[in-house]
Design a protein around this motif. Structure first.
Motif, short mmCIF file in Angstrom:
data_model
loop_
_atom_site.label_atom_id
_atom_site.label_comp_id
_atom_site.label_asym_id
_atom_site.label_seq_id
_atom_site.Cartn_x
_atom_site.Cartn_y
_atom_site.Cartn_z
N VAL A 9 -4.38 4.35 -12.14
CA VAL A 9 -5.16 3.96 -12.74
C VAL A 9 -5.77 3.04 -11.84
O VAL A 9 -7.23 2.40 -12.10
N THR A 10 -5.57 2.95 -10.03
CA THR A 10 -6.29 2.12 -9.37
C THR A 10 -7.80 3.47 -8.94
O THR A 10 -9.48 2.33 -8.65
N LEU A 11 -8.04 4.31 -8.79
CA LEU A 11 -8.83 5.88 -8.55
C LEU A 11 -9.35 6.20 -8.91
O LEU A 11 -10.70 6.24 -9.42
N LEU A 12 -9.07 6.55 -10.88
CA LEU A 12 -9.09 7.49 -11.72
C LEU A 12 -10.14 7.19 -12.71
O LEU A 12 -11.03 7.09 -13.42
N MET A 13 -9.28 6.13 -12.60
CA MET A 13 -9.05 5.26 -14.56
C MET A 13 -10.63 4.74 -14.71
O MET A 13 -11.66 5.09 -15.39
N PRO A 14 -10.75 3.59 -13.58
CA PRO A 14 -12.19 3.56 -13.33
C PRO A 14 -14.01 4.22 -13.64
O PRO A 14 -14.39 4.14 -14.21
N LEU A 15 -13.73 5.75 -13.23
CA LEU A 15 -14.69 6.94 -12.90
C LEU A 15 -14.22 7.10 -14.61
O LEU A 15 -16.03 7.29 -15.28
N LEU A 16 -13.40 6.97 -15.20
CA LEU A 16 -13.35 7.72 -17.16
C LEU A 16 -14.12 6.49 -17.13
O LEU A 16 -14.90 6.27 -18.44
N MET A 17 -14.07 5.27 -17.13
CA MET A 17 -14.15 4.18 -17.93
C MET A 17 -15.42 4.16 -18.02
O MET A 17 -16.49 3.69 -19.08
N VAL A 77 -11.18 -5.26 -13.34
CA VAL A 77 -10.57 -5.45 -14.30
C VAL A 77 -9.57 -4.45 -14.73
O VAL A 77 -8.26 -4.33 -14.45
N ILE A 78 -10.00 -2.87 -13.98
CA ILE A 78 -9.02 -2.15 -13.62
C ILE A 78 -8.28 -2.68 -12.80
O ILE A 78 -7.02 -2.24 -12.79
N VAL A 79 -8.37 -2.57 -11.35
CA VAL A 79 -7.92 -1.49 -10.17
C VAL A 79 -7.55 -3.34 -9.64
O VAL A 79 -6.09 -3.28 -9.32
N VAL A 80 -7.94 -4.69 -10.15
CA VAL A 80 -7.61 -5.97 -9.51
C VAL A 80 -6.18 -6.04 -10.79
O VAL A 80 -5.15 -5.96 -10.57
N TYR A 81 -6.67 -6.41 -12.43
CA TYR A 81 -5.58 -6.85 -12.87
C TYR A 81 -4.56 -6.06 -13.43
O TYR A 81 -3.22 -6.06 -13.62
N LEU A 120 0.43 -1.29 -0.16
CA LEU A 120 0.20 0.04 0.12
C LEU A 120 0.99 0.85 0.17
O LEU A 120 0.33 2.11 -0.97
N THR A 121 1.74 1.07 0.84
CA THR A 121 3.25 2.47 0.71
C THR A 121 3.47 3.19 -1.12
O THR A 121 3.41 3.40 -1.24
N LEU A 122 3.72 1.44 -1.30
CA LEU A 122 4.39 1.51 -2.67
C LEU A 122 3.08 2.35 -3.48
O LEU A 122 3.98 3.13 -5.08
N LEU A 123 2.10 1.65 -3.74
CA LEU A 123 0.66 1.90 -4.33
C LEU A 123 0.63 3.25 -4.62
O LEU A 123 0.35 4.18 -4.87
N VAL A 124 1.02 3.86 -3.02
CA VAL A 124 0.20 5.52 -2.95
C VAL A 124 1.23 6.49 -3.00
O VAL A 124 1.26 7.16 -3.91
N ARG A 125 2.43 5.80 -3.26
CA ARG A 125 3.92 7.05 -3.69
C ARG A 125 3.80 6.59 -5.31
O ARG A 125 4.84 7.49 -5.80
N ASN A 126 3.02 5.90 -5.77
CA ASN A 126 3.10 5.44 -7.74
C ASN A 126 1.88 6.59 -7.74
O ASN A 126 1.32 5.70 -7.88
N ARG A 127 2.89 7.71 -8.92
CA ARG A 127 1.18 8.10 -8.92
C ARG A 127 0.62 7.27 -9.98
O ARG A 127 -0.98 7.58 -10.34
N LEU A 181 -9.52 -2.31 -1.98
CA LEU A 181 -9.77 -0.69 -3.02
C LEU A 181 -11.25 -1.13 -4.10
O LEU A 181 -11.69 -0.71 -4.00
N THR A 182 -10.90 -1.98 -4.68
CA THR A 182 -11.36 -3.61 -5.60
C THR A 182 -12.87 -3.00 -4.82
O THR A 182 -14.27 -2.61 -5.09
#
Length: 264
Positions: free
Chosen positions: A38-46, A80-84, A26-33, A124-125
């Motif tokens: 991809v995890t938080l915003l891309m699903p909303l766009l899709m 698909v987005i958040v997991v895969y 989770l720490t690495l995920l938060v640091r990687n913009r 997050l999913t």
């Protein structure tokens, strides 16, 4: 009873090891913009893209309202987005940085290492799916899930399936950058052939029969039946069998061919 010496340490538990791995990931995920986007915003766009796609073909052709098609497809898109899409580069990065190799020398088992890496994406999913269902029911006048047990089962099977498929794809991926290419086939096939962007009912019957065999189709059918109700019992059984069969094959492939060493 003899006193415990300073050199003797109690073994860690599986829950403790999973928690430690999940916190580090989770720490690495938060640091990687990029991963965070991809995890938080891309699903909303899709989800917005799904609405445009369904509106063009006419939701009435599938027997669904526009919102029903968008929201049920949106749950599948989150999976698909958040997991895969998020886990493939994560597995590749940890492998190439020798993190996975070092973890295997400790107490953590192979399934624990893979599961610990996946836990933040899984959490997050689940959170995004809950928010999506709650918001749709509370603010968009979409009916509450008719068969929540099917909806939950579809989401949980989808998480396991897509996490396993992510590990399989990671084994075929040389670098983090190339993950954008190796993940595209499954993403596109699922988006257009599993009922995420376009409900399968709009296709000819023969095309529907082929699409029903795709990895994510069974998951989407279970999610839709769980949220909206209805569905032929035979079709639901076939959807469940298809999803579980793909999950079993994917888990077997991970156990057999997952690469723990960097690819040179």
């Amino acid at each position: 009873m003899a006193a415990t010496t300073a050199h003797e340490r109690p073994g860690t538990t599986a829950a403790g090891r999973l928690g430690a791995l999940a916190r580090a990931e989770l720490t690495l995920l938060v640091r990687n913009r990029t991963s965070l986007f991809v995890t938080l915003l891309m699903p909303l766009l899709m989800v917005g893209s799904i609405g445009t796609s369904v509106d063009r073909i006419g939701a009435e052709k599938s027997g669904l309202t526009l919102l029903e098609a968008v929201m049920t497809g949106g749950v599948g898109m989150v999976l698909v987005i958040v997991v895969y899409l998020n886990l493939v580069p994560a597995y590749v990065a940890r492998r190439e940085e020798l993190v996975l190799k070092r973890l295997r020398t400790g107490e953590a088992t192979d399934p624990e290492i893979l599961a610990g890496t996946a836990l933040p994406s899984v959490a997050l999913t689940l959170a995004q799916c809950l928010i999506m269902v709650g918001a749709a029911v509370a603010f968009l006048d979409v009916r509450a899930p008719r068969r929540p047990e099917l909806l939950v089962a579809g989401v949980l099977v989808g998480i396991v399936l897509l996490a396993a498929l992510a590990a399989v794809t990671a084994g075929l991926t040389r670098t983090v950058e190339s993950a954008q290419l190796t993940t595209m086939p499954l993403f596109l096939v699922s988006a257009f052939g599993s009922g995420l962007f376009v409900p399968l009912e709009v296709f000819p019957e023969r095309v529907q029969d082929v699409c029903a065999l795709l990895p994510v189709t069974g998951v989407v059918q279970l999610v839709r039946a769980g949220w909206l109700g209805g569905g032929d019992p035979g079709e639901l059984v076939r959807a469940a069998v298809t999803a579980l069969a793909w999950t079993a094959v994917s888990v077997f492939a991970v156990r057999r061919w997952f690469r723990w060493e960097p690819r040179h």
